[in-house]
Every structure is written in structure tokens, then in C-alpha cells.
Design a protein around this motif. Structure first.
Motif, PDB file in Angstrom:
ATOM      1  N   LYS A 299       0.828  -1.200   0.000  1.00  0.00           N
ATOM      2  CA  LYS A 299       0.000   0.000   0.000  1.00  0.00           C
ATOM      3  C   LYS A 299       0.863   1.251   0.000  1.00  0.00           C
ATOM      4  N   CYS A 300       0.223   2.358  -0.328  1.00  0.00           N
ATOM      5  CA  CYS A 300       0.935   3.626  -0.440  1.00  0.00           C
ATOM      6  C   CYS A 300       1.615   3.990   0.874  1.00  0.00           C
ATOM      7  N   LEU A 301       0.939   3.857   1.974  1.00  0.00           N
ATOM      8  CA  LEU A 301       1.511   4.189   3.275  1.00  0.00           C
ATOM      9  C   LEU A 301       2.634   3.234   3.643  1.00  0.00           C
ATOM     10  N   GLU A 302       2.516   1.978   3.286  1.00  0.00           N
ATOM     11  CA  GLU A 302       3.578   1.015   3.573  1.00  0.00           C
ATOM     12  C   GLU A 302       4.850   1.330   2.798  1.00  0.00           C
ATOM     13  N   VAL A 303       4.696   1.776   1.562  1.00  0.00           N
ATOM     14  CA  VAL A 303       5.869   2.179   0.771  1.00  0.00           C
ATOM     15  C   VAL A 303       6.586   3.337   1.453  1.00  0.00           C
ATOM     16  N   TRP A 304       5.824   4.296   1.972  1.00  0.00           N
ATOM     17  CA  TRP A 304       6.426   5.441   2.656  1.00  0.00           C
ATOM     18  C   TRP A 304       7.183   4.992   3.908  1.00  0.00           C
ATOM     19  N   LEU A 305       6.580   4.155   4.725  1.00  0.00           N
ATOM     20  CA  LEU A 305       7.220   3.730   5.969  1.00  0.00           C
ATOM     21  C   LEU A 305       8.446   2.861   5.699  1.00  0.00           C
ATOM     22  N   ILE A 306       8.384   2.008   4.691  1.00  0.00           N
ATOM     23  CA  ILE A 306       9.555   1.196   4.345  1.00  0.00           C
ATOM     24  C   ILE A 306      10.700   2.090   3.871  1.00  0.00           C
ATOM     25  N   SER A 307      10.379   3.106   3.087  1.00  0.00           N
ATOM     26  CA  SER A 307      11.416   4.017   2.606  1.00  0.00           C
ATOM     27  C   SER A 307      12.038   4.795   3.759  1.00  0.00           C
ATOM     28  N   CYS A 308      11.216   5.259   4.691  1.00  0.00           N
ATOM     29  CA  CYS A 308      11.757   5.963   5.855  1.00  0.00           C
ATOM     30  C   CYS A 308      12.648   5.041   6.689  1.00  0.00           C
ATOM     31  N   THR A 309      12.252   3.793   6.833  1.00  0.00           N
ATOM     32  CA  THR A 309      13.079   2.834   7.561  1.00  0.00           C
ATOM     33  C   THR A 309      14.420   2.611   6.870  1.00  0.00           C
ATOM     34  N   LEU A 310      14.416   2.553   5.545  1.00  0.00           N
ATOM     35  CA  LEU A 310      15.665   2.383   4.805  1.00  0.00           C
ATOM     36  C   LEU A 310      16.580   3.595   4.953  1.00  0.00           C
ATOM     37  N   PHE A 311      16.017   4.796   4.992  1.00  0.00           N
ATOM     38  CA  PHE A 311      16.841   5.987   5.182  1.00  0.00           C
ATOM     39  C   PHE A 311      17.555   5.935   6.534  1.00  0.00           C
ATOM     40  N   VAL A 312      16.843   5.543   7.575  1.00  0.00           N
ATOM     41  CA  VAL A 312      17.463   5.433   8.896  1.00  0.00           C
ATOM     42  C   VAL A 312      18.480   4.284   8.912  1.00  0.00           C
ATOM     43  N   PHE A 313      18.170   3.196   8.243  1.00  0.00           N
ATOM     44  CA  PHE A 313      19.096   2.070   8.174  1.00  0.00           C
ATOM     45  C   PHE A 313      20.393   2.465   7.464  1.00  0.00           C
ATOM     46  N   PHE A 314      20.291   3.217   6.374  1.00  0.00           N
ATOM     47  CA  PHE A 314      21.487   3.673   5.670  1.00  0.00           C
ATOM     48  C   PHE A 314      22.306   4.629   6.534  1.00  0.00           C
ATOM     49  N   ALA A 315      21.633   5.440   7.350  1.00  0.00           N
ATOM     50  CA  ALA A 315      22.367   6.299   8.282  1.00  0.00           C
ATOM     51  C   ALA A 315      23.129   5.456   9.300  1.00  0.00           C
ATOM     52  N   LEU A 316      22.531   4.346   9.740  1.00  0.00           N
ATOM     53  CA  LEU A 316      23.233   3.452  10.657  1.00  0.00           C
ATOM     54  C   LEU A 316      24.413   2.775   9.969  1.00  0.00           C
ATOM     55  N   MET A 317      24.266   2.369   8.720  1.00  0.00           N
ATOM     56  CA  MET A 317      25.369   1.790   7.974  1.00  0.00           C
ATOM     57  C   MET A 317      26.487   2.809   7.764  1.00  0.00           C
ATOM     58  N   GLU A 318      26.123   4.049   7.569  1.00  0.00           N
ATOM     59  CA  GLU A 318      27.148   5.105   7.420  1.00  0.00           C
ATOM     60  C   GLU A 318      27.964   5.234   8.690  1.00  0.00           C
ATOM     61  N   TYR A 319      27.330   5.109   9.836  1.00  0.00           N
ATOM     62  CA  TYR A 319      28.069   5.198  11.095  1.00  0.00           C
ATOM     63  C   TYR A 319      28.991   4.001  11.277  1.00  0.00           C
ATOM     64  N   PHE A 320      28.588   2.814  10.811  1.00  0.00           N
ATOM     65  CA  PHE A 320      29.464   1.652  10.863  1.00  0.00           C
ATOM     66  C   PHE A 320      30.718   1.879  10.011  1.00  0.00           C
ATOM     67  N   ILE A 321      30.550   2.499   8.843  1.00  0.00           N
ATOM     68  CA  ILE A 321      31.706   2.812   8.002  1.00  0.00           C
ATOM     69  C   ILE A 321      32.622   3.806   8.700  1.00  0.00           C
ATOM     70  N   VAL A 322      32.038   4.791   9.370  1.00  0.00           N
ATOM     71  CA  VAL A 322      32.834   5.763  10.111  1.00  0.00           C
ATOM     72  C   VAL A 322      33.625   5.074  11.221  1.00  0.00           C
TER      73      VAL A 322
END
Length: 480
Positions: A299-322
């Protein structure tokens, strides 16, 4: 003595009642009512008009895909065989009410509602229903009922979805050449004064109604049938979803960007911020998935929430690289430099010594080989003649030795070139790794600064594309 008068009174009252009923029937229906057949429709083509007075919307069940309304359904047709007998001029109105018994003797259209799930006729003290016969032979049947329609709903655009539910009023027995259904011209669809201008607001939906005035034809059975179509449109209220889902998830993603300005060495503070934000979005997604209606796709709302979760996940991966860059900068890079300083000189001295030994031994071996080729061999300070008949075999052995030496020399050259190329590749890869990891260290790092620009910009681009695509699709379905 008293039995005869009582019997006479009973006979007289019965006669009066029979004449009264007969007179009423004569007044209400034609004299040749006995020849009337309720199973035969009037005329070759019968026009049936539909009107609907919608009192209120009972509810919308998304799981069962049903819509319930409380309405008064009115069906109008003309039957020339029925004319009220007003020879005495006692009719005070343009119509007369038919009793339930008389209604059973009158032909009624076989109304078929294609999307009907259930229809419960309203009853208070008696059934809320009436049948009127007008002087121009027009009959109007009205029933108050709770009507439950089946609506095929698609929740892919949830909560921007627009549900369109067509409802067809037609006949199941007579085809389009025998009976024609249409909406009443003057008041085909009416609402209470407090209903609104053609729409009704529910806690989640805005329900609107529209009658299709053009003739509609549907095919079922073995023929085409005329239909009067009512379209019910359900538009969802988006404001509550913006406040309950979209705004909190956007704030969570924005909070994750704050981790880029936190000193990377403060691991607990930065990790708690990112992990808490990630878990909050996962919990919100699980709640929305359990409380929202089912759909075949995301659903449209699920796509939004999954995308927001991925943005936060990528921020966490960036910190692991740091963190990896910090560890590489503080430990592995320093250890590699120290090891290079300690190991390089001994290796160079050893290689120089081995090269000098090879240079000294080479002439001696070559002189000894020359003496053997001339047939001489030194034994204890003297020379020994080996004979002249073995000159040819010795020359053949020398040529074999030379060929083997050439092959070993070419192999060593190839191995040397390969090792040099391998060392160069490893050295270039290490240089690239050093340059890449240089941006992740705490002292010279630039990855957090770059991420502080890239992440908000990427989220802004995603937001614009998301709302543009789904709003256009929602408007397209609304205007279909």
C-alpha cells in the motif's frame, strides 16, 4: 326465543360487511379485476423509474467491502389495466392507498440490484411500505430499508485511495426490449437537509452519490438488461493519516540526520539515537500493516514507511563505516607503517648478499664447465684426459643444459613480472582504500559532512517523487 333475533343480527351484519368490502374493491379497482393477471406485465415495453431518498450512511466495512445505507426506495411504473373507480367522486386525493391484500394482486416489477448483499425492510409497528395507485394508472411502490451493497475495493493507494462502487437497478426476467429502467427526472436522488450537498462525511470517508442519466445496459443470463446506475464514491480523509503516520515518520528520519553532527567517538549516544529511531519506524510499520485493510500489493503508506526505515538504516550503515575508518586510522594504518620500517632494511641487505654470491659463483662454474668440454678433469691438482670419442655427447649435454637454463630464465622472468604486477595492484588497491577510508576517520574524516548534505537532499527528492506519483494516480482514479 332470543336465538332467532341473534341469528338475524349476525346475518345482517355479515351482509353489510360483504357489501362494504365489495364496494371498496369496486371503488379501488376496476370492475373486471377478476380478469387481471398479476403475472403478465403491462404492455410490450414498460418504463420503470427509480428514485432513492438516502436518509443516512450506516457504515463502511473495509474488511467485508460493504456499504450500508438507510434509504427509501421508490419504484414508479404505469399499468393501464388499473384505473381507480371514482364514479361517485369520493376520491379526495390524486391517488389511493392499496392495502397489503390488494398489493398481492397487482403486478410489480421484478427489481434486481446487482451489487445487493442484503436488504432489510424497516419495521416499527408494521412494515414501512406502501403502494399508491394514481388516477392516471401510475403506481408508486415505496419501501424503507437498510440496504447493504457489495463494493469491490482496491487499497493499493491507501490512504489516498478512492473507491468507486457502481450499483445497478435492473430486471432479472425482462430484457432491454421489454423493460427499461431509468432514474426519475425531478428527484431521482434526494437527501435530508442536514446531509450536505450530495455528500456525507464519515470518520474516515467522504461519501458522495451520483446517478447516471444515460441509459445503461448490463449483460447477464442470456440477454442484455436495462439498468439505472448509481455510483457511490468513497474518498478517504487524509488529514488524520498525515498527523498520525506521515508527520511522525518524517520527524524520525530528520532526527536520524542529527547523528551526523555527533562526534563519532561517542558511540553510545549516536547508536542509541539511530537504533531507537529504527525500531520506532519498524513498530509503526507493523501497526499500520495490522490495522489497515488488505491489498494485493504494498500500500501507499507502507511504501512510505519502508522508505523511511531504509533511510534510517542507511544512516546506521554510514556510522558503521565511520567506526571502521576510525579503527583503521588509529590501529591498522599505524601498525602497517611500523612493520614497513622494521622489515624493509633486512630484506634489502639479504637480497644484496645473495646477488653477490651468485655473481662470484658464476665464473667458477663456467670455467669448470669449459674444462669438462675440452676433455680435461682436475683430480688432486692434476688433469685427466677423458678421450676424444666423447666430444659429441658432451656437446649435446651442454646444449640441453643451455636450453634448460634458458627455460628457467624465462620462467623466472615471467614470475618476476607477475609478482611485480601483483604488487602494483595490491599497492594501488591499498592506495584507493587509504584514500576512501581517509574520509571516514575522526580527524580527517569527511563522510559525515557529505552525508549531512546527501541524506536530506535524497529524502527531499524521494518525497517530491512519492507525492507526485501517488496524487496523480489518485486523481486519475477519481476522474475515471
Amino acid at each position: 326465543m332470543n336465538a332467532v333475533p341473534l341469528f338475524s343480527v349476525f346475518c345482517l351484519s355479515s351482509t353489510v360487511w360483504i357489501y362494504a368490502v365489495a364496494g371498496a374493491l369496486t371503488y379501488r379497482l376496476p370492475e373486471n379485476v377478476s380478469t387481471y393477471d398479476k403475472n403478465v406485465k403491462p404492455g410490450s415495453l414498460t418504463e420503470v423509474s427509480i428514485s432513492l431518498y438516502i436518509n443516512r450512511i450506516s457504515g463502511v466495512d473495509e474488511n467485508k467491502e460493504e456499504i450500508s445505507i438507510d434509504a427509501f426506495l421508490q419504484v414508479t411504473w404505469e399499468d393501464p389495466r388499473l384505473v381507480p373507480d371514482d364514479s361517485a367522486g369520493t376520491m379526495t386525493k390524486e391517488y389511493m392507498e392499496l392495502t397489503p391484500t390488494e398489493q398481492m394482486t397487482v403486478w410489480v416489477p421484478d427489481l434486481y440490484i446487482r451489487q445487493l448483499r442484503e436488504m432489510r425492510v424497516m419495521t416499527l409497528f408494521e412494515e414501512i411500505s406502501k403502494l399508491r395507485l394514481y388516477k392516471n394508472s401510475t403506481l408508486v411502490l415505496t419501501k424503507g430499508a437498510t440496504i447493504i451493497f457489495k463494493c469491490d475495493m482496491d487499497f493499493v493507494l491507501y490512504p489516498l485511495d478512492v473507491q468507486r462502487c457502481p450499483v445497478d437497478f435492473s430486471s432479472y426476467k425482462y430484457n432491454v426490449r421489454e423493460m427499461r429502467f431509468r432514474w426519475k427526472n425531478d428527484n431521482g436522488l434526494t437527501f435530508p437537509k442536514d446531509f450536505g450537498d450530495g455528500f456525507f462525511r464519515l470518520p474516515k470517508y467522504v461519501v458522495s452519490f451520483y446517478t447516471e442519466q444515460n441509459p445503461q445496459t448490463i449483460h447477464y443470463g442470456e440477454d442484455n438488461h436495462s439498468s439505472a446506475r448509481l455510483e457511490i464514491t468513497l474518498s478517504r480523509e487524509v488529514k488524520s493519516y498525515l498527523l498520525e503516520n506521515y508527520l511522525p515518520s518524517t520527524l524520525f528520519v530528520s532526527m536520524s540526520w542529527g547523528s551526523f553532527v555527533v562526534v563519532p567517538e561517542i558511540v553510545p549516544g549516536r547508536m542509541v539515537l539511530l537504533v531507537t529511531t529504527l525500531l520506532s519506524l519498524i513498530t509503526m510499520f507493523d501497526t499500520v500493516r495490522n490495522n489497515s485493510p488488505d491489498a494485493l500489493e504494498l500500500k501507499c503508506l507502507e511504501v512510505w514507511l519502508i522508505s523511511c526505515t531504509l533511510f534510517v538504516f542507511f544512516a546506521l550503515m554510514e556510522y558503521f563505516i565511520v567506526l571502521f575508518g576510525i579503527r583503521y586510522d588509529k590501529h591498522w594504518r599505524v601498525a602497517a607503517k611500523a612493520h614497513h620500517v622494521q622489515v624493509a632494511p633486512p630484506v634489502q641487505i639479504q637480497s644484496t648478499l645473495s646477488l653477490s654470491q651468485n655473481t662470484v659463483e658464476t665464473p667458477m662454474n663456467s670455467s669448470h664447465a669449459a674444462q669438462r668440454e675440452n676433455g680435461l678433469e682436475s683430480t688432486g691438482g692434476g688433469l685427466k684426459v677423458t678421450g676424444t670419442n666423447k666430444v659429441q655427447p658432451q656437446e649435446a649435454d651442454a646444449s640441453k643444459v643451455n636450453s634448460i637454463g634458458n627455460l628457467s630464465g624465462s620462467f623466472q622472468t615471467t614470475q618476476h613480472v607477475t609478482s611485480v604486477m601483483t604488487r602494483r595492484r595490491v599497492h594501488s588497491f591499498r592506495n584507493v582504500a587509504d584514500v576512501a577510508l581517509m574520509y571516514a576517520g575522526s580527524q580527517r574524516g569527511r563522510l559525515d559532512q557529505i552525508s549531512l548534505i546527501i541524506f536530506p537532499l535524497s529524502f527531499l527528492i524521494f518525497t517530491i517523487a512519492y507525492w507526485t506519483m501517488y496524487i496523480n494516480e489518485s486523481n486519475h482514479r477519481r476522474n475515471m
